[in-house]
Write an enzyme that holds these catalytic residues in place. Structure first.
Site, mmCIF file in Angstrom:
data_model
loop_
_atom_site.group_PDB
_atom_site.id
_atom_site.type_symbol
_atom_site.label_atom_id
_atom_site.label_comp_id
_atom_site.label_asym_id
_atom_site.label_seq_id
_atom_site.Cartn_x
_atom_site.Cartn_y
_atom_site.Cartn_z
ATOM 1 N N HIS A 1 -51.606 -26.125 98.286
ATOM 2 C CA HIS A 1 -50.589 -26.964 97.694
ATOM 3 C C HIS A 1 -50.417 -28.349 98.459
ATOM 4 O O HIS A 1 -49.906 -28.177 99.394
ATOM 5 C CB HIS A 1 -49.430 -26.376 97.191
ATOM 6 C CG HIS A 1 -49.562 -25.638 96.106
ATOM 7 N ND1 HIS A 1 -48.458 -25.327 95.146
ATOM 8 C CD2 HIS A 1 -50.714 -25.038 95.285
ATOM 9 C CE1 HIS A 1 -48.896 -24.447 94.271
ATOM 10 N NE2 HIS A 1 -50.373 -24.496 94.392
ATOM 11 N N TYR B 231 -38.911 -27.274 92.003
ATOM 12 C CA TYR B 231 -37.371 -26.858 92.454
ATOM 13 C C TYR B 231 -36.637 -27.615 91.532
ATOM 14 O O TYR B 231 -36.697 -28.894 91.317
ATOM 15 C CB TYR B 231 -37.206 -27.516 93.869
ATOM 16 C CG TYR B 231 -37.935 -26.528 94.898
ATOM 17 C CD1 TYR B 231 -39.376 -26.834 95.394
ATOM 18 C CD2 TYR B 231 -37.180 -25.843 95.880
ATOM 19 C CE1 TYR B 231 -39.862 -26.170 96.160
ATOM 20 C CE2 TYR B 231 -37.839 -24.884 96.753
ATOM 21 C CZ TYR B 231 -39.266 -25.127 97.097
ATOM 22 O OH TYR B 231 -39.644 -24.323 98.038
ATOM 23 N N PRO C 112 -33.678 -18.933 101.328
ATOM 24 C CA PRO C 112 -35.198 -19.064 101.079
ATOM 25 C C PRO C 112 -35.347 -20.229 100.495
ATOM 26 O O PRO C 112 -36.656 -20.656 100.223
ATOM 27 C CB PRO C 112 -35.813 -17.808 100.205
ATOM 28 C CG PRO C 112 -34.199 -17.466 99.420
ATOM 29 C CD PRO C 112 -33.264 -17.819 100.802
ATOM 30 N N LYS D 138 -38.805 -20.788 104.678
ATOM 31 C CA LYS D 138 -38.996 -20.756 106.305
ATOM 32 C C LYS D 138 -39.055 -19.492 106.836
ATOM 33 O O LYS D 138 -39.311 -19.252 107.892
ATOM 34 C CB LYS D 138 -37.783 -21.669 106.594
ATOM 35 C CG LYS D 138 -37.793 -23.077 106.544
ATOM 36 C CD LYS D 138 -39.111 -23.716 107.349
ATOM 37 C CE LYS D 138 -39.373 -25.021 106.749
ATOM 38 N NZ LYS D 138 -40.727 -25.121 106.279
ATOM 39 N N TYR E 51 -40.709 -29.389 105.395
ATOM 40 C CA TYR E 51 -41.207 -28.443 104.346
ATOM 41 C C TYR E 51 -42.533 -27.810 104.990
ATOM 42 O O TYR E 51 -42.801 -26.669 104.773
ATOM 43 C CB TYR E 51 -41.438 -29.067 102.923
ATOM 44 C CG TYR E 51 -41.630 -27.952 101.926
ATOM 45 C CD1 TYR E 51 -42.832 -27.748 101.440
ATOM 46 C CD2 TYR E 51 -40.367 -27.322 101.287
ATOM 47 C CE1 TYR E 51 -43.145 -26.646 100.557
ATOM 48 C CE2 TYR E 51 -40.714 -26.233 100.453
ATOM 49 C CZ TYR E 51 -42.071 -25.999 100.012
ATOM 50 O OH TYR E 51 -42.102 -25.076 98.955
HETATM 51 P P1 FAS Z 1 -38.790 -7.615 107.497
HETATM 52 O O1 FAS Z 1 -37.300 -7.267 107.004
HETATM 53 O O2 FAS Z 1 -39.755 -7.896 106.689
HETATM 54 O O3 FAS Z 1 -39.389 -6.224 108.181
HETATM 55 C C1 FAS Z 1 -38.508 -5.407 108.983
HETATM 56 C C2 FAS Z 1 -39.148 -4.107 109.035
HETATM 57 O O4 FAS Z 1 -38.567 -3.357 109.950
HETATM 58 C C3 FAS Z 1 -39.118 -3.386 107.951
HETATM 59 O O5 FAS Z 1 -40.302 -2.927 107.198
HETATM 60 C C4 FAS Z 1 -37.811 -2.223 108.002
HETATM 61 O O6 FAS Z 1 -38.489 -1.192 106.988
HETATM 62 C C5 FAS Z 1 -38.226 -2.041 109.500
HETATM 63 N N1 FAS Z 1 -37.016 -1.404 110.027
HETATM 64 C C6 FAS Z 1 -35.531 -1.852 109.722
HETATM 65 N N2 FAS Z 1 -34.933 -0.994 110.368
HETATM 66 C C7 FAS Z 1 -35.612 -0.212 111.137
HETATM 67 C C8 FAS Z 1 -35.542 0.985 112.111
HETATM 68 N N3 FAS Z 1 -34.468 1.082 112.416
HETATM 69 N N4 FAS Z 1 -36.390 1.717 112.574
HETATM 70 C C9 FAS Z 1 -37.659 1.256 112.114
HETATM 71 N N5 FAS Z 1 -38.080 0.299 111.375
HETATM 72 C C10 FAS Z 1 -37.099 -0.556 110.712
HETATM 73 N N6 FAS Z 1 -38.519 -15.777 102.758
HETATM 74 C C11 FAS Z 1 -39.150 -16.707 102.109
HETATM 75 O O7 FAS Z 1 -39.761 -17.700 102.929
HETATM 76 N N7 FAS Z 1 -38.969 -16.793 100.803
HETATM 77 C C12 FAS Z 1 -38.389 -15.904 99.990
HETATM 78 O O8 FAS Z 1 -38.486 -16.200 98.890
HETATM 79 C C13 FAS Z 1 -37.864 -14.805 100.650
HETATM 80 N N8 FAS Z 1 -37.381 -14.019 99.845
HETATM 81 C C14 FAS Z 1 -36.644 -12.749 100.354
HETATM 82 C C15 FAS Z 1 -35.851 -11.729 99.583
HETATM 83 C C16 FAS Z 1 -35.274 -10.716 100.341
HETATM 84 C C17 FAS Z 1 -34.553 -9.785 99.435
HETATM 85 C C18 FAS Z 1 -35.339 -10.702 101.943
HETATM 86 C C19 FAS Z 1 -34.507 -9.486 102.510
HETATM 87 C C20 FAS Z 1 -35.915 -11.749 102.539
HETATM 88 C C21 FAS Z 1 -36.540 -12.748 101.954
HETATM 89 N N9 FAS Z 1 -37.387 -13.683 102.590
HETATM 90 C C22 FAS Z 1 -37.980 -14.734 101.845
HETATM 91 C C23 FAS Z 1 -37.371 -13.574 104.060
HETATM 92 C C24 FAS Z 1 -38.282 -12.703 104.188
HETATM 93 O O9 FAS Z 1 -39.878 -13.206 103.799
HETATM 94 C C25 FAS Z 1 -38.354 -12.488 106.025
HETATM 95 O O10 FAS Z 1 -38.445 -13.820 106.667
HETATM 96 C C26 FAS Z 1 -39.498 -11.688 106.520
HETATM 97 O O11 FAS Z 1 -39.475 -10.277 105.697
HETATM 98 C C27 FAS Z 1 -39.331 -11.605 107.773
HETATM 99 O O12 FAS Z 1 -40.251 -10.519 108.432
HETATM 100 P P2 FAS Z 1 -39.844 -9.567 109.265
HETATM 101 O O13 FAS Z 1 -39.050 -10.152 110.719
HETATM 102 O O14 FAS Z 1 -40.960 -8.732 109.748
HETATM 103 O O15 FAS Z 1 -38.421 -8.634 108.677
HETATM 104 C C1 PHB Z 2 -41.739 -17.494 96.866
HETATM 105 O O1 PHB Z 2 -42.829 -17.977 96.168
HETATM 106 O O2 PHB Z 2 -41.261 -16.626 96.705
HETATM 107 C C2 PHB Z 2 -40.976 -18.842 97.121
HETATM 108 C C3 PHB Z 2 -41.456 -19.975 97.158
HETATM 109 C C4 PHB Z 2 -40.718 -21.230 97.796
HETATM 110 C C5 PHB Z 2 -39.723 -20.956 98.137
HETATM 111 C C6 PHB Z 2 -38.658 -19.756 98.077
HETATM 112 C C7 PHB Z 2 -39.541 -18.621 97.401
HETATM 113 O O3 PHB Z 2 -38.784 -21.848 98.790
#
Ligand code: FAS
Ligand code: PHB
Length: 394
Positions: free
Chosen positions: A72, A201, A293, A297, A385
């Site tokens: 994009h 957005y 989100p 980032k 962005y």
């Molecule tokens: P993660 O949380 O992905 O991974 C951590 C891992 O560690 C998990 O698999 C967990 O099971 C494991 N873990 C935890 N405790 C443990 C323990 N005690 N022992 C062993 N393993 C353990 N980012 C965006 O850019 N756009 C979004 O739309 C977006 N939506 C999100 C929605 C939600 C509900 C959440 C929680 C996050 C969202 N994020 C979004 C952010 C997300 O994408 C994170 O930045 C990304 O998952 C970060 O990756 P990790 O640092 O690997 O953490």
């Molecule tokens: C998504 O596709 O999940 C998404 C895209 C852009 C954002 C946040 C989430 O800023």
């Protein structure tokens, strides 16, 4: 058992770090408390910065992304009933973003790790970290009714916001900064064609909305909802009806609705831990910081954290230098805080804040109008962005 680096967490951070270390000939074991299926079932991010795309290529896990991902060159801002395109590609001298879901990134990294036969222990229970303030740290966990111990040189806390690593740091050794937003995001995933070619957005009087996508046939939508809302309150029909009310006429005409594949509400917070290094333990990704989100980032910051951490560990093992690990926290935080600021700014610009008497909406309207009339302002939005270069703070 012994390894050089014990990685806690098999999300994007842990898996990418494991791949970067393997490429440099450094051994690592990943401990994950859930099953791989559970990890893949979480629907999260959707946008990759070029830096993250390059890292997936660097570890040889980027081919499906290039086949299936969508490049994009712009995003659309919809406010005061009108849509305005931010030409990311033009404003940043040719940079784009890649639309490719975190689920697919995680799947590609899991497959790559499996193909290499690298050790990942899923469903590792009661993971605990020990001695990270000494030169002989270790990790214990339970699996199949037995307690296992891994001796290691370093521990990488890639275990997300609710993980064990940050929680194991003595409170006096850590500073946490947090801002909780007075709303959440209700997300819906559906096998329906996206409502537009690029992301929209939305800042509407009824609240924020985001029209995102995963492919030409799969869409991801978000609505700002009060923190008190529960996902059970939102039928698919109610979701689609509310999205229509926040869209413009063109969007309402083009919106294709269908059954939700997933629906969830995520809270929004800005959160940063300082420092990110505690002796022989490092925090990376959501274990060290959380962004709202809006700026897309979260996943991208996780990727650059582990790139910096891999560089630091390679320097330690290959060049016998401590400089990288000593500078890891400062180098990461310089990038993290800039992404936190942009995510806070974009969230503040595009969401409706309850009980502010309407003055915030007037500021937002003025700022959005300024962004669209000033190339300098639009360029600022675009360069944040698409993501700052990896060496921006070096
Ligand atoms: P993660 O949380 O992905 O991974 C951590 C891992 O560690 C998990 O698999 C967990 O099971 C494991 N873990 C935890 N405790 C443990 C323990 N005690 N022992 C062993 N393993 C353990 N980012 C965006 O850019 N756009 C979004 O739309 C977006 N939506 C999100 C929605 C939600 C509900 C959440 C929680 C996050 C969202 N994020 C979004 C952010 C997300 O994408 C994170 O930045 C990304 O998952 C970060 O990756 P990790 O640092 O690997 O953490
Ligand atoms: C998504 O596709 O999940 C998404 C895209 C852009 C954002 C946040 C989430 O800023």
């Amino acid at each position: 058992m012994r390894t050089q680096v014990a990685i806690i967490g098999a999300g994007p951070s842990g898996l990418l770090l494991g791949a970067l270390l393997h490429k440099a000939g450094i051994d690592a074991v990943i401990l994950e408390r859930q099953s791989a299926e559970y990890v893949l079932g979480r629907i999260r991010a959707g946008i990759l910065e070029q830096v993250a795309v390059d890292l997936l290529d660097e570890v040889g896990a980027g081919s499906r992304m290039h086949q299936e991902g969508l490049v994009h060159g712009g995003i659309e801002l919809l406010f005061d009933g009108k849509r305005h395109r931010i030409d990311l590609n033009h404003l940043t001298g040719g940079k784009n973003v890649m639309v490719y879901g975190q689920t697919e990134v995680t799947r590609d990294l899991i497959e790559a790790r499996r193909a290499l036969g690298l050790p990942t222990v899923y469903e590792a229970r009661n993971v605990a970290v020990h001695g990270f303030d000494t030169t002989h740290p270790s990790v214990t966990y339970e699996k199949d009714g037995k307690t296992h111990e891994i001796q290691c040189d370093f521990i990488a806390g890639c275990d997300g916001f609710h993980g064990v690593c940050r929680a194991s740091v003595p409170r006096g050794a850590i500073t946490e900064y947090e801002k909780v937003y007075p709303f959440g995001w209700l997300g819906l995933l559906s096998d329906t064609p996206p409502v537009a070619d690029e992301l929209i957005y939305i800042n509407s009087p009824r609240g924020f909305g985001l029209c995102s996508q995963r492919s030409k046939t799969r869409s991801r939508y978000y609505l700002q909802v009060p923190l008190t809302d529960k996902v059970e309150q939102w039928s698919d029909e109610a979701f689609w009806a509310e999205l229509r009310l926040r869209l413009d006429e063109e969007g309402r005409e083009k919106l294709v609705t269908g059954p939700s594949l997933e629906k969830s509400i995520a809270p929004l917070r800005s959160f940063v831990t300082e420092p990110l290094r505690f002796g022989r333990m490092f925090l990376a990704g959501d274990a060290g910081h959380i962004v709202p989100p809006t700026g897309a980032k979260g996943l991208n910051l996780a990727a650059t954290d582990v790139k910096y951490l891999s560089q630091a560990l390679i320097e330690y093992y290959v060049e016998k230098s401590q400089a990288g690990i000593d500078g890891y926290s400062q180098r990461c935080l310089a990038r993290i805080w800039k992404a936190e600021r942009f995510s806070w700014w974009f969230t503040s610009l595009m969401h409706r804040f309850p009980d502010d008497g309407g003055i915030n909406a007037k500021f937002q309207s003025a700022e959005l109008d300024y962004v669209l009339r000033s190339e300098a302002a639009a360029r600022t939005v675009a360069e944040n962005y698409v993501g700052l270069p990896l060496d921006f703070n070096d």
